[in-house]
Design a protein around this motif. Structure first.
Motif, PDB file in Angstrom:
ATOM      1  N   SER A   1      12.126  -6.304  -8.259  1.00 56.19           N
ATOM      2  CA  SER A   1      12.997  -5.342  -8.220  1.00 56.19           C
ATOM      3  C   SER A   1      13.312  -5.106  -6.801  1.00 56.19           C
ATOM      4  O   SER A   1      14.460  -4.396  -6.289  1.00 56.19           O
ATOM      5  CB  SER A   1      12.490  -4.029  -8.938  1.00 56.19           C
ATOM      6  N   ALA A   2      12.382  -5.626  -5.858  1.00 57.39           N
ATOM      7  CA  ALA A   2      12.933  -5.541  -4.507  1.00 57.39           C
ATOM      8  C   ALA A   2      14.199  -6.455  -4.253  1.00 57.39           C
ATOM      9  O   ALA A   2      14.779  -6.219  -2.979  1.00 57.39           O
ATOM     10  CB  ALA A   2      11.600  -6.047  -3.643  1.00 57.39           C
ATOM     11  N   VAL A   3      14.443  -7.416  -4.862  1.00 59.21           N
ATOM     12  CA  VAL A   3      15.637  -8.175  -4.696  1.00 59.21           C
ATOM     13  C   VAL A   3      15.525  -8.715  -3.276  1.00 59.21           C
ATOM     14  O   VAL A   3      14.829  -9.554  -2.900  1.00 59.21           O
ATOM     15  CB  VAL A   3      16.826  -7.521  -5.135  1.00 59.21           C
ATOM     16  N   GLY A   4      16.743  -8.215  -2.375  1.00 57.43           N
ATOM     17  CA  GLY A   4      16.990  -8.771  -0.984  1.00 57.43           C
ATOM     18  C   GLY A   4      15.790  -8.183  -0.118  1.00 57.43           C
ATOM     19  O   GLY A   4      15.879  -8.807   1.071  1.00 57.43           O
ATOM     20  N   ALA A   5      14.735  -7.556  -0.514  1.00 57.47           N
ATOM     21  CA  ALA A   5      13.961  -6.705   0.444  1.00 57.47           C
ATOM     22  C   ALA A   5      12.560  -7.200   0.029  1.00 57.47           C
ATOM     23  O   ALA A   5      11.601  -6.659   0.441  1.00 57.47           O
ATOM     24  CB  ALA A   5      14.180  -5.170   0.278  1.00 57.47           C
ATOM     25  N   SER A   6      12.349  -8.617  -0.199  1.00 60.70           N
ATOM     26  CA  SER A   6      10.770  -8.984  -0.373  1.00 60.70           C
ATOM     27  C   SER A   6      10.096  -9.058   0.779  1.00 60.70           C
ATOM     28  O   SER A   6       8.754  -8.780   0.945  1.00 60.70           O
ATOM     29  CB  SER A   6      11.015 -10.491  -1.008  1.00 60.70           C
ATOM     30  N   GLY A   7      10.723  -9.072   1.950  1.00 60.18           N
ATOM     31  CA  GLY A   7      10.231  -9.043   3.347  1.00 60.18           C
ATOM     32  C   GLY A   7       9.597  -7.740   3.614  1.00 60.18           C
ATOM     33  O   GLY A   7       8.387  -7.439   4.188  1.00 60.18           O
ATOM     34  N   VAL A   8      10.102  -6.627   3.000  1.00 63.68           N
ATOM     35  CA  VAL A   8       9.453  -5.355   3.116  1.00 63.68           C
ATOM     36  C   VAL A   8       8.445  -5.268   2.408  1.00 63.68           C
ATOM     37  O   VAL A   8       7.364  -4.598   2.841  1.00 63.68           O
ATOM     38  CB  VAL A   8      10.558  -4.283   2.712  1.00 63.68           C
ATOM     39  N   LEU A   9       8.185  -5.743   1.332  1.00 57.73           N
ATOM     40  CA  LEU A   9       7.193  -5.724   0.495  1.00 57.73           C
ATOM     41  C   LEU A   9       5.996  -6.450   0.985  1.00 57.73           C
ATOM     42  O   LEU A   9       4.957  -6.118   0.975  1.00 57.73           O
ATOM     43  CB  LEU A   9       7.592  -6.260  -1.002  1.00 57.73           C
ATOM     44  N   LEU A  10       6.289  -7.640   1.548  1.00 55.13           N
ATOM     45  CA  LEU A  10       5.153  -8.541   2.161  1.00 55.13           C
ATOM     46  C   LEU A  10       4.642  -7.817   3.362  1.00 55.13           C
ATOM     47  O   LEU A  10       3.236  -8.193   3.671  1.00 55.13           O
ATOM     48  CB  LEU A  10       5.896 -10.147   2.440  1.00 55.13           C
ATOM     49  N   LYS A  11       5.585  -7.137   3.862  1.00 53.83           N
ATOM     50  CA  LYS A  11       5.062  -6.650   5.371  1.00 53.83           C
ATOM     51  C   LYS A  11       4.439  -5.235   5.133  1.00 53.83           C
ATOM     52  O   LYS A  11       3.532  -4.471   5.933  1.00 53.83           O
ATOM     53  CB  LYS A  11       6.019  -6.142   6.226  1.00 53.83           C
ATOM     54  N   ALA A  12       4.359  -4.692   3.731  1.00 55.06           N
ATOM     55  CA  ALA A  12       4.003  -3.306   3.335  1.00 55.06           C
ATOM     56  C   ALA A  12       2.311  -3.378   3.695  1.00 55.06           C
ATOM     57  O   ALA A  12       1.671  -4.184   3.555  1.00 55.06           O
ATOM     58  CB  ALA A  12       4.255  -3.077   2.084  1.00 55.06           C
ATOM     59  N   ALA A  13       1.957  -2.284   4.354  1.00 56.71           N
ATOM     60  CA  ALA A  13       0.340  -1.943   4.638  1.00 56.71           C
ATOM     61  C   ALA A  13      -0.113  -1.176   3.685  1.00 56.71           C
ATOM     62  O   ALA A  13       0.507  -0.252   3.054  1.00 56.71           O
ATOM     63  CB  ALA A  13       0.362  -1.215   6.013  1.00 56.71           C
ATOM     64  N   GLU A  14      -1.418  -1.607   3.315  1.00 55.64           N
ATOM     65  CA  GLU A  14      -1.920  -0.790   2.212  1.00 55.64           C
ATOM     66  C   GLU A  14      -3.353  -0.020   2.900  1.00 55.64           C
ATOM     67  O   GLU A  14      -3.897  -0.462   3.707  1.00 55.64           O
ATOM     68  CB  GLU A  14      -2.606  -1.700   1.248  1.00 55.64           C
ATOM     69  N   PHE A  15      -3.411   1.224   2.266  1.00 57.75           N
ATOM     70  CA  PHE A  15      -4.253   1.949   2.545  1.00 57.75           C
ATOM     71  C   PHE A  15      -5.225   2.668   1.432  1.00 57.75           C
ATOM     72  O   PHE A  15      -4.664   2.698   0.487  1.00 57.75           O
ATOM     73  CB  PHE A  15      -3.696   3.075   3.288  1.00 57.75           C
ATOM     74  N   ASN A  16      -6.265   3.171   1.770  1.00 59.18           N
ATOM     75  CA  ASN A  16      -7.120   3.713   0.462  1.00 59.18           C
ATOM     76  C   ASN A  16      -6.733   5.047   0.507  1.00 59.18           C
ATOM     77  O   ASN A  16      -7.087   5.866  -0.321  1.00 59.18           O
ATOM     78  CB  ASN A  16      -8.744   3.523   0.766  1.00 59.18           C
ATOM     79  N   ASP A  17      -6.537   6.000   1.656  1.00 57.02           N
ATOM     80  CA  ASP A  17      -6.252   7.185   1.524  1.00 57.02           C
ATOM     81  C   ASP A  17      -4.946   7.795   2.496  1.00 57.02           C
ATOM     82  O   ASP A  17      -4.682   7.113   3.489  1.00 57.02           O
ATOM     83  CB  ASP A  17      -7.515   8.150   1.652  1.00 57.02           C
ATOM     84  N   VAL A  18      -4.482   9.014   2.089  1.00 54.92           N
ATOM     85  CA  VAL A  18      -3.515   9.535   2.909  1.00 54.92           C
ATOM     86  C   VAL A  18      -3.736   9.404   4.328  1.00 54.92           C
ATOM     87  O   VAL A  18      -2.822   9.184   5.335  1.00 54.92           O
ATOM     88  CB  VAL A  18      -2.953  10.776   1.997  1.00 54.92           C
TER      89      VAL A  18
END
Lengths: 244, 244
Positions: free
Chosen positions: B53-70
């Motif tokens: 569903s990211a379509v043209g924005a797969s780069g945004v998904l790949l660069k997304a940072a993951e965290f365990n808490d807010v």
């Protein structure tokens, strides 16, 4: 502002949408913003009536009218507006930014019926579809990433129709300390509150959250954080001398 | 208008989103409107990186940072804004309409980093999440159908940030504690600072003024004054036990 009783004058027309989830998402946005009329032009007979993505707006889906072609779907409408992701240079398709287009819609006589057309997920509106439109609106997306998800595009157009263009604003905002810094102050304050006997030695999560919100509401400027940390640290140190 | 180089100051933080399609849709909207920063706080380890569903924005998904808490996800942000479908009457969560909130964001100094928090599809942001927020914004949905799809809500907030708006005229000040009340807090803080040994027993006028300005800069809401007075009073009492 397009009022609720006027919202009945606008219908969203989805032309050749293929994904029932998108049709449901469009219905949901229609419900979110106080509209109610959805029309589906679909030669593919997509089974959209039960789309779970409609969530609270299943009524909109159930009431949606189905048409075989665009001409029938817009027959009773006075103004027909297409949506596009592209900057049409073709004068056959005068294109306005969404903000400007909505301003024009708001100025229509209250008897006017408006159709807002959205094309298929893959190709948008065809030239045949566009020929039914008085003009087009374009959501101001980036030229490099112009194409929006159908449900998101519908939501944004309807939001623009209900948004308030004259909201009062607050005064200029000062810069703020980072969250990491305010969290340090929260921790240090909690510690001091425990040492002082203001709260239990093991404050509940709800109490920690309360103190965090208290500190957040200070809107501390970056330069003050160190001062407050230093003062609270000194209080804690002094209070810790009591036991000795 | 938040320009492209300034768009880097804003990050979208999805807290506990369950549906990878929604995370992808958020990424797509981020790309559509010229933003780039996505952060995901997710205990469920949702496999979102490949969401179509990211379509043209797969780069945004790949660069997304993951965290365990807010707390970690927003540590470098100066202003943390939560999103809510509800009209919080609770003064713990000052809530502004989206249009107004965005005007405040636009008026921030260009060095400020802003986090825009979105909660899970089912329950939105929890009280724990909200305690990290300075204030909340609400998309002006109908009271009968307040809850939006996550991807649509992200898209509308980012659209509001890039849409055209005139320079605002009217200014509205937030409600603040009276000067008399802040002065009481200043006096009590000075007293505590003396008892703690942080400053001399007869602080100079310049020092008193410095502390007063420090307290003024807190922009304390009226309801918080008593809490701060109570805490500082408790610190002073505890510190005064040292001599005994």
């Amino acid at each position: 502002v397009l009022l609720n009783d006027a919202a009945d004058r606008l219908c969203v027309v989805l032309v050749a949408a293929r994904n029932p989830l998108n049709i449901g998402a469009a219905a949901r946005a229609i419900g979110n913003f106080g509209f109610s009329r959805l029309r589906v032009v679909n030669p593919y007979k997509v089974p959209f009536r039960e789309a779970r993505s409609a969530v609270g707006a299943s009524g909109v889906l159930l009431k949606a009218a189905e048409f075989n072609d665009v001409a029938d779907a817009i027959a009773d409408c006075n103004l027909v507006i297409g949506t596009t992701a592209l900057q049409h240079r073709n004068p056959q398709h005068p294109t306005k930014r969404l903000e400007e287009g909505v301003r024009l819609i708001r100025r229509l006589p209250s008897s006017s019926k408006v159709a807002l057309l959205f094309g298929s997920e893959k190709i948008g509106l065809t030239n045949q579809d566009l020929s039914h439109c008085h003009w087009l609106i374009r959501i101001p997306t980036q030229e490099k990433h112009p194409s929006m998800n159908l449900g998101q595009a519908v939501a944004i157009c309807l939001y623009e129709l209900v948004r308030n263009s004259r909201i009062p604003i607050a005064a200029r905002q000062p810069d703020l300390a980072s969250s990491a810094e305010t969290e340090r102050l929260t921790e240090m304050l909690l510690q001091a509150l425990v040492i002082s006997g203001y709260m239990n030695s093991a404050p509940a999560t709800s109490m920690k959250m309360k103190v965090r919100r208290l500190v957040k509401r200070l809107h501390l400027p970056p330069d003050d954080i160190d001062t407050w940390l230093g003062m609270i640290r000194q209080f804690s140190w002094k209070m810790s001398q009591v036991e000795k």
